[in-house]
Design a protein around this motif. Structure first.
Motif, PDB file in Angstrom:
ATOM      1  N   GLY A 172       0.850  -1.192   0.000  1.00 40.60           N
ATOM      2  CA  GLY A 172       0.000   0.000   0.000  1.00 40.60           C
ATOM      3  C   GLY A 172       0.881   1.236   0.000  1.00 40.60           C
ATOM      4  N   ARG A 173       0.229   2.390  -0.097  1.00 39.96           N
ATOM      5  CA  ARG A 173       1.029   3.628  -0.089  1.00 39.96           C
ATOM      6  C   ARG A 173       0.175   4.823   0.302  1.00 39.96           C
ATOM      7  NH1 ARG A 173      -1.953   6.770  -3.540  1.00 39.96           N
ATOM      8  NH2 ARG A 173      -1.914   6.150  -5.705  1.00 39.96           N
ATOM      9  N   PHE A 174       0.887   5.840   0.812  1.00 41.92           N
ATOM     10  CA  PHE A 174       0.273   7.148   1.043  1.00 41.92           C
ATOM     11  C   PHE A 174       1.084   8.109   0.186  1.00 41.92           C
ATOM     12  CE2 PHE A 174       0.173  11.066   3.840  1.00 41.92           C
ATOM     13  CZ  PHE A 174      -1.124  11.424   3.484  1.00 41.92           C
ATOM     14  N   ALA A 175       0.400   8.957  -0.573  1.00 33.50           N
ATOM     15  CA  ALA A 175       1.107   9.747  -1.592  1.00 33.50           C
ATOM     16  C   ALA A 175       0.761  11.231  -1.492  1.00 33.50           C
ATOM     17  CB  ALA A 175       0.756   9.204  -2.980  1.00 33.50           C
ATOM     18  N   PRO A 176       1.227  11.907  -0.436  1.00 27.46           N
ATOM     19  CA  PRO A 176       0.862  13.317  -0.268  1.00 27.46           C
ATOM     20  C   PRO A 176       1.576  14.244  -1.262  1.00 27.46           C
ATOM     21  CG  PRO A 176       2.468  12.676   1.395  1.00 27.46           C
ATOM     22  CD  PRO A 176       2.124  11.433   0.629  1.00 27.46           C
ATOM     23  N   SER A 177       0.881  15.314  -1.634  1.00 32.44           N
ATOM     24  CA  SER A 177       1.511  16.392  -2.408  1.00 32.44           C
ATOM     25  C   SER A 177       1.967  17.445  -1.399  1.00 32.44           C
ATOM     26  CB  SER A 177       0.499  17.032  -3.359  1.00 32.44           C
ATOM     27  OG  SER A 177      -0.092  16.033  -4.158  1.00 32.44           O
ATOM     28  N   PRO A 178       3.183  17.948  -1.538  1.00 33.42           N
ATOM     29  CA  PRO A 178       3.672  18.901  -0.515  1.00 33.42           C
ATOM     30  C   PRO A 178       3.180  20.326  -0.748  1.00 33.42           C
ATOM     31  CG  PRO A 178       5.423  18.353  -2.041  1.00 33.42           C
ATOM     32  CD  PRO A 178       4.224  17.589  -2.508  1.00 33.42           C
ATOM     33  N   VAL A 211       6.281  11.055  -2.019  1.00 34.36           N
ATOM     34  CA  VAL A 211       6.015  12.496  -2.030  1.00 34.36           C
ATOM     35  C   VAL A 211       5.781  12.932  -3.473  1.00 34.36           C
ATOM     36  CG1 VAL A 211       6.984  14.771  -1.533  1.00 34.36           C
ATOM     37  CG2 VAL A 211       7.283  12.897   0.110  1.00 34.36           C
ATOM     38  N   GLU A 212       4.592  13.457  -3.740  1.00 35.71           N
ATOM     39  CA  GLU A 212       4.219  13.794  -5.118  1.00 35.71           C
ATOM     40  C   GLU A 212       4.579  15.260  -5.400  1.00 35.71           C
ATOM     41  OE1 GLU A 212       0.340  11.922  -6.050  1.00 35.71           O
ATOM     42  OE2 GLU A 212       1.622  10.158  -6.292  1.00 35.71           O
ATOM     43  N   ASP A 213       5.883  15.479  -5.520  1.00 34.50           N
ATOM     44  CA  ASP A 213       6.396  16.846  -5.681  1.00 34.50           C
ATOM     45  C   ASP A 213       6.735  17.131  -7.142  1.00 34.50           C
ATOM     46  OD1 ASP A 213       8.420  14.972  -5.615  1.00 34.50           O
ATOM     47  OD2 ASP A 213       9.788  16.133  -4.372  1.00 34.50           O
ATOM     48  N   ALA A 227       1.838  15.366 -15.704  1.00 38.25           N
ATOM     49  CA  ALA A 227       0.545  15.415 -15.019  1.00 38.25           C
ATOM     50  C   ALA A 227       0.450  14.308 -13.969  1.00 38.25           C
ATOM     51  CB  ALA A 227      -0.580  15.269 -16.040  1.00 38.25           C
ATOM     52  N   TYR A 228      -0.359  14.583 -12.965  1.00 40.21           N
ATOM     53  CA  TYR A 228      -0.605  13.616 -11.879  1.00 40.21           C
ATOM     54  C   TYR A 228      -0.984  12.233 -12.421  1.00 40.21           C
ATOM     55  CZ  TYR A 228      -3.738  11.152  -8.720  1.00 40.21           C
ATOM     56  OH  TYR A 228      -4.380  10.163  -8.013  1.00 40.21           O
ATOM     57  N   GLN A 229      -1.914  12.173 -13.394  1.00 39.76           N
ATOM     58  CA  GLN A 229      -2.411  10.867 -13.879  1.00 39.76           C
ATOM     59  C   GLN A 229      -1.271  10.008 -14.425  1.00 39.76           C
ATOM     60  OE1 GLN A 229      -5.354  10.295 -13.056  1.00 39.76           O
ATOM     61  NE2 GLN A 229      -6.607  12.113 -13.261  1.00 39.76           N
ATOM     62  N   ALA A 269       2.159  10.370 -13.656  1.00 37.78           N
ATOM     63  CA  ALA A 269       3.146  10.059 -12.619  1.00 37.78           C
ATOM     64  C   ALA A 269       2.609   9.000 -11.659  1.00 37.78           C
ATOM     65  CB  ALA A 269       3.509  11.338 -11.868  1.00 37.78           C
ATOM     66  N   VAL A 270       1.330   9.099 -11.310  1.00 39.57           N
ATOM     67  CA  VAL A 270       0.768   8.171 -10.329  1.00 39.57           C
ATOM     68  C   VAL A 270       0.774   6.739 -10.886  1.00 39.57           C
ATOM     69  CG1 VAL A 270      -1.715   8.316 -10.896  1.00 39.57           C
ATOM     70  CG2 VAL A 270      -1.034   8.117  -8.545  1.00 39.57           C
ATOM     71  N   CYS A 271       0.434   6.573 -12.160  1.00 43.26           N
ATOM     72  CA  CYS A 271       0.411   5.219 -12.745  1.00 43.26           C
ATOM     73  C   CYS A 271       1.824   4.654 -12.858  1.00 43.26           C
ATOM     74  CB  CYS A 271      -0.221   5.235 -14.134  1.00 43.26           C
ATOM     75  SG  CYS A 271      -1.994   5.501 -14.064  1.00 43.26           S
ATOM     76  N   VAL A 273      -5.639   3.036  -1.138  1.00 42.94           N
ATOM     77  CA  VAL A 273      -6.718   3.543  -0.279  1.00 42.94           C
ATOM     78  C   VAL A 273      -6.515   5.055  -0.236  1.00 42.94           C
ATOM     79  CG1 VAL A 273      -7.760   3.455   2.013  1.00 42.94           C
ATOM     80  CG2 VAL A 273      -6.645   1.408   1.080  1.00 42.94           C
ATOM     81  N   ARG A 274      -7.495   5.819  -0.707  1.00 42.38           N
ATOM     82  CA  ARG A 274      -7.319   7.268  -0.797  1.00 42.38           C
ATOM     83  C   ARG A 274      -8.680   7.950  -0.768  1.00 42.38           C
ATOM     84  NH1 ARG A 274      -5.271   7.263  -7.121  1.00 42.38           N
ATOM     85  NH2 ARG A 274      -7.225   6.533  -8.004  1.00 42.38           N
ATOM     86  N   GLY A 275      -8.681   9.270  -0.882  1.00 34.59           N
ATOM     87  CA  GLY A 275      -9.913  10.040  -0.707  1.00 34.59           C
ATOM     88  C   GLY A 275     -10.877   9.927  -1.885  1.00 34.59           C
ATOM     89  N   ASP A 302     -12.365  12.124  -3.409  1.00 28.93           N
ATOM     90  CA  ASP A 302     -12.153  13.140  -4.450  1.00 28.93           C
ATOM     91  C   ASP A 302     -11.341  12.594  -5.620  1.00 28.93           C
ATOM     92  OD1 ASP A 302     -10.135  13.004  -2.456  1.00 28.93           O
ATOM     93  OD2 ASP A 302      -9.289  14.900  -3.127  1.00 28.93           O
ATOM     94  N   LEU A 303     -10.674  11.459  -5.428  1.00 27.66           N
ATOM     95  CA  LEU A 303      -9.884  10.883  -6.526  1.00 27.66           C
ATOM     96  C   LEU A 303     -10.597   9.732  -7.222  1.00 27.66           C
ATOM     97  CD1 LEU A 303      -6.425  11.148  -4.783  1.00 27.66           C
ATOM     98  CD2 LEU A 303      -7.150  12.390  -6.819  1.00 27.66           C
ATOM     99  N   LEU A 304     -11.864   9.488  -6.816  1.00 27.26           N
ATOM    100  CA  LEU A 304     -12.601   8.367  -7.417  1.00 27.26           C
ATOM    101  C   LEU A 304     -12.726   8.529  -8.936  1.00 27.26           C
ATOM    102  CD1 LEU A 304     -14.213   5.731  -6.853  1.00 27.26           C
ATOM    103  CD2 LEU A 304     -16.242   7.138  -6.568  1.00 27.26           C
ATOM    104  N   SER A 306      -8.714  21.079   2.721  1.00 25.22           N
ATOM    105  CA  SER A 306      -7.580  20.885   1.835  1.00 25.22           C
ATOM    106  C   SER A 306      -6.487  21.864   2.220  1.00 25.22           C
ATOM    107  CB  SER A 306      -7.996  21.083   0.381  1.00 25.22           C
ATOM    108  OG  SER A 306      -8.171  22.453   0.131  1.00 25.22           O
ATOM    109  N   LYS A 307      -5.297  21.535   1.698  1.00 24.34           N
ATOM    110  CA  LYS A 307      -4.175  22.399   2.007  1.00 24.34           C
ATOM    111  C   LYS A 307      -4.411  23.772   1.392  1.00 24.34           C
ATOM    112  CE  LYS A 307      -1.409  18.258   1.950  1.00 24.34           C
ATOM    113  NZ  LYS A 307      -0.937  17.311   0.942  1.00 24.34           N
ATOM    114  N   GLN A 308      -5.135  23.778   0.245  1.00 19.03           N
ATOM    115  CA  GLN A 308      -5.382  25.060  -0.435  1.00 19.03           C
ATOM    116  C   GLN A 308      -6.308  25.958   0.377  1.00 19.03           C
ATOM    117  OE1 GLN A 308      -5.550  22.107  -2.394  1.00 19.03           O
ATOM    118  NE2 GLN A 308      -3.421  22.579  -2.832  1.00 19.03           N
TER     119      GLN A 308
HETATM  120  N1  GLU Z   1      -0.992  13.353  -4.305  1.00 16.74           N
HETATM  121  C1  GLU Z   1      -2.405  13.201  -4.273  1.00 16.74           C
HETATM  122  C2  GLU Z   1      -3.009  14.131  -3.237  1.00 16.74           C
HETATM  123  O1  GLU Z   1      -2.300  14.571  -2.344  1.00 16.74           O
HETATM  124  C3  GLU Z   1      -2.847  11.793  -3.930  1.00 16.74           C
HETATM  125  C4  GLU Z   1      -2.591  10.843  -5.016  1.00 16.74           C
HETATM  126  C5  GLU Z   1      -3.145   9.454  -4.833  1.00 16.74           C
HETATM  127  O2  GLU Z   1      -3.350   8.987  -3.697  1.00 16.74           O
HETATM  128  O3  GLU Z   1      -3.332   8.813  -5.855  1.00 16.74           O
HETATM  129  O4  GLU Z   1      -4.177  14.425  -3.332  1.00 16.74           O
END
Ligand code: GLU
Length: 300
Positions: free
Chosen positions: A11-17, A47-49, A175-177, A179-181, A193-195, A197-199, A235-237
């Motif tokens: 599994g993984r957690f992939a935060p954007s900084p 880290v999705e930087d 783009a995110y799509q 890099a993530v793949c 397992v993620r939020g 909002d990414l469904l 959100s961070k924003q």
């Molecule tokens: N980096 C993305 C975010 O912080 C998450 C990416 C993912 O879990 O696929 O929202």
């Protein structure tokens, strides 16, 4: 009788900084952590930087410190997407050679009012426009993508309803799509397992994985936490409050409750490690609320 060998779990957690972790990201980190550890799996941090304009100086360090303070220690080394550009470029070249990408120089103005669904204006272009910035879009077929989300249930989406999406942006950023793949494959991730909002990114990622002959991970989308007033996603924003690093236990317990676990008040007296161990033992993904969002609980 041969003993069935359990499939390994990664599994993984992939935060954007783009800012420090807040309560919503704690819930997301915790869900992916508990699901991995309850399956005796590995839990990676990536880290999705890859989007410097949206990043905040020092956010990576603060995020990693918060994960440590909340007792979620990752397996192996942290992977930084900023160091993976060569891999992304190689995949883009492969897709371009396969005739699956096209350059798009449509302006924001031209695309206004289309709800983010690209209608294919540049689809026939085969060469790069001169002296003009352009994005690279993936040509999507009109196929239906179906998958079973472990929390939200059966999902089915027509790719044409999402439109051809961008894999390399006009500002030359990946783009995110994409890099993530590339990275989920590279890291051998089996479960995501993620939020919630990414469904709607998931069908796009499943499609790209198929084109690249990657394996498909299992997906589970947890509800996002919204502000009590206004119902907007934390959100961070929108400057959701950063997690306190010196007093993690109450928020850790609240995050467990948000995921459907029922800790009693005694647990608050336990150490962070004991709270997490309790969570791993109790974890049941079927108890996670099957809704897009839940309001922020009263904190402290
Ligand atoms: N980096 C993305 C975010 O912080 C998450 C990416 C993912 O879990 O696929 O929202």
């Amino acid at each position: 009788m041969p003993i069935a060998k359990e499939k390994p779990y990664i599994g993984r957690f992939a935060p954007s900084p783009s800012g420090p972790l807040h309560f919503g990201s704690l819930v997301a980190a915790l869900a992916s952590y508990l699901d991995a550890k309850a399956s005796h799996g590995l839990w990676l941090v990536r880290v999705e930087d890859i989007d410097p304009p949206r990043e905040q100086p020092g956010a990576t360090e603060t995020i990693l410190m918060a994960l440590d303070a909340y007792g979620m220690h990752w397996d192996g080394e942290v992977l930084y997407q900023s160091k993976r550009e060569e891999a992304y470029q190689r995949v883009l070249e492969q897709l371009w050679e396969g005739g699956l990408l096209y350059p798009c120089n449509c302006t924001r103005k031209k695309l206004a009012g289309l709800n983010g669904v690209y209608p294919g204006f540049c689809r026939q272009k085969t060469s790069y426009p001169d002296n003009e910035p352009f994005a690279l879009r993936l040509k999507c077929t009109d196929s239906k993508i179906s998958f079973r989300d472990k929390i939200q249930g059966d999902q089915s989406v027509r790719l044409a309803d999402l439109g051809d999406f961008i894999l390399r942006r006009k500002d030359l950023l990946y783009a995110y799509q994409l890099a993530v793949c590339v990275d989920d494959q590279y890291q051998g991730v089996t479960h995501i397992v993620r939020g919630y909002d990414l469904l709607d990114s998931t069908p796009r990622q499943l499609y790209l994985q198929s084109l690249l002959e990657y394996r498909h991970p299992v997906y589970a989308h947890i509800p996002v936490i919204t502000q009590v007033a206004g119902g907007e996603k934390l959100s961070k924003q929108n400057r959701a409050k950063a997690l306190p690093l010196d007093y993690p236990r109450p928020l850790l317990v609240k995050a467990m409750k948000a995921l459907g676990l029922q800790p009693d008040n005694d647990l608050l007296a336990s150490s962070v490690d004991e709270i997490l161990l309790w969570g791993v033992e109790q974890w049941d993904i079927n108890k996670v609320p099957k809704v897009p969002e839940i309001p922020m609980p009263m904190l402290l």
